[in-house]
Design a protein around this motif. Structure first.
Motif, PDB file in Angstrom:
ATOM      1  N   LYS A  89      -3.456 -12.137 -53.048  1.00 43.75           N
ATOM      2  CA  LYS A  89      -3.107 -12.561 -54.411  1.00 43.75           C
ATOM      3  C   LYS A  89      -1.914 -13.513 -54.393  1.00 43.75           C
ATOM      4  CE  LYS A  89      -2.467 -10.673 -59.065  1.00 43.75           C
ATOM      5  NZ  LYS A  89      -1.340 -11.526 -59.468  1.00 43.75           N
ATOM      6  N   ASP A  90      -2.092 -14.649 -55.066  1.00 46.18           N
ATOM      7  CA  ASP A  90      -1.056 -15.679 -55.212  1.00 46.18           C
ATOM      8  C   ASP A  90      -0.641 -16.316 -53.884  1.00 46.18           C
ATOM      9  OD1 ASP A  90      -0.970 -15.260 -57.985  1.00 46.18           O
ATOM     10  OD2 ASP A  90       0.489 -13.640 -57.764  1.00 46.18           O
ATOM     11  N   CYS A  91      -1.488 -16.223 -52.874  1.00 48.27           N
ATOM     12  CA  CYS A  91      -1.181 -16.823 -51.575  1.00 48.27           C
ATOM     13  C   CYS A  91      -1.591 -18.289 -51.513  1.00 48.27           C
ATOM     14  CB  CYS A  91      -1.915 -16.070 -50.452  1.00 48.27           C
ATOM     15  SG  CYS A  91      -1.148 -14.512 -49.989  1.00 48.27           S
ATOM     16  N   THR A 147      -8.117 -15.415 -56.989  1.00 49.29           N
ATOM     17  CA  THR A 147      -6.790 -14.791 -57.100  1.00 49.29           C
ATOM     18  C   THR A 147      -5.731 -15.470 -56.240  1.00 49.29           C
ATOM     19  OG1 THR A 147      -7.317 -13.186 -55.364  1.00 49.29           O
ATOM     20  CG2 THR A 147      -7.780 -12.540 -57.648  1.00 49.29           C
ATOM     21  N   VAL A 148      -6.125 -16.439 -55.393  1.00 54.25           N
ATOM     22  CA  VAL A 148      -5.138 -17.095 -54.541  1.00 54.25           C
ATOM     23  C   VAL A 148      -4.502 -18.253 -55.289  1.00 54.25           C
ATOM     24  CG1 VAL A 148      -6.432 -16.421 -52.482  1.00 54.25           C
ATOM     25  CG2 VAL A 148      -6.793 -18.689 -53.472  1.00 54.25           C
ATOM     26  N   GLU A 162      -2.460  -8.992 -48.130  1.00 54.66           N
ATOM     27  CA  GLU A 162      -2.524  -9.319 -49.557  1.00 54.66           C
ATOM     28  C   GLU A 162      -2.826 -10.805 -49.738  1.00 54.66           C
ATOM     29  OE1 GLU A 162      -3.040  -9.299 -53.113  1.00 54.66           O
ATOM     30  OE2 GLU A 162      -2.204  -7.342 -52.527  1.00 54.66           O
TER      31      GLU A 162
END
Length: 281
Positions: free
Chosen positions: A128-130, A153-154, A126
């Protein structure tokens, strides 16, 4: 040499190049469609005249009727620069790994970013938000940086390079940062991507980065080429279950090149999951 044979000629150019498994991968794809192809490794000279040597090699290949070329280190920027038509993916990173002729014009694109992302999706990682750290701003590292920026999206991206020179020409919008290897921000990263071209020399630089039990690591190299980064990651506190090498990326980006040249979309899952089908040969 017959015209049919000439039109089946493909190759990968780099230096070094003996380790490349691209010929076997493309032959694997060709078997799916009962195609007969001739895919070779070509080592361009790596010296003070390497740019001229590379361009001469590419020109001779297509003049002799070659169908398509894959480009690896250290020639991806040269491939981009010499092409007549540059795809948006190539323009984003000023780098290319796939060349072909169309209507007498040399085309270039990069399948590295899309190939890497396809493998990440295959692995179920995943993004997203990393918070992501990329080591190396060369061809593939820069392509993945641009791909992640476009994905949007990161949480953040830090691109770390040995020198400031390559970073100075790049654009770093909000929550993206370009730094040298000795000034990486001391923060937790969800994913560390190694794009440094050190794998096949079995050497990895001293890098001070926090690594936890949940940190994931991805090396664009594969098999023995990923060993030095893997050893660094595990010694820093990472878990083996969270380490991935770039075999699947190699397969996926090769499939995208194959599709451009042959208008056929090969299946990749079996080869990603069973690298021994090729690596053990």
């Amino acid at each position: 040499m017959s015209e049919d044979h000439l039109s089946s000629r493909c190759a990968v150019i780099g230096n070094p190049i003996a380790h490349s498994r691209s010929p076997q991968i493309h032959q694997w794809f060709a078997h799916q469609f009962e195609l007969r192809i001739d895919y070779q490794r070509i080592q361009a000279e790596d010296n003070s005249c390497e740019k001229a040597s590379f361009e001469k090699t590419v020109t001779q290949f297509f003049s002799a009727g070659g169908r398509g070329l894959n480009i690896t280190s250290p020639f991806k920027q040269q491939a981009f620069a010499m092409a007549d038509i540059q795809s948006p993916a190539a323009c984003q990173a000023e780098s290319g790994n796939t060349l072909w002729l169309e209507n007498g014009q040399l085309h270039v694109t990069s399948t590295d970013g899309a190939g890497w992302y396809q493998h990440i999706q295959h692995l179920g990682v995943e993004l997203k938000d990393c918070n992501i750290l990329i080591l190396g701003a060369g061809g593939a590292g820069r392509v993945i940086f641009e791909y992640l920026k476009e994905l949007g999206t990161v949480a953040s991206i830090v691109l770390a390079n040995r020198s400031q020179e390559k970073l100075a020409t790049m654009h770093f919008p909000n929550n993206t940062f370009g730094v040298t290897l000795d000034s990486i921000p001391n923060q937790d990263y969800d994913l560390i991507i190694n794009a440094l071209p050190t794998g096949w020399q079995n050497s990895f630089p001293e890098v001070s980065v926090p690594v936890t039990e949940t940190t994931a690591a991805y090396d664009l190299n594969y098999a023995e080429g990923a060993k030095s980064f893997q050893e660094w990651f595990l010694a820093a506190g990472g878990q083996q279950k969270n380490f991935y090498d770039g075999w699947g990326m190699l397969v996926c980006q090769a499939a995208l090149s194959f599709e451009i040249w042959w208008a056929q979309k090969p299946q990749t899952a079996e080869l990603i999951n069973h690298p021994e089908l090729i690596l053990s040969r």
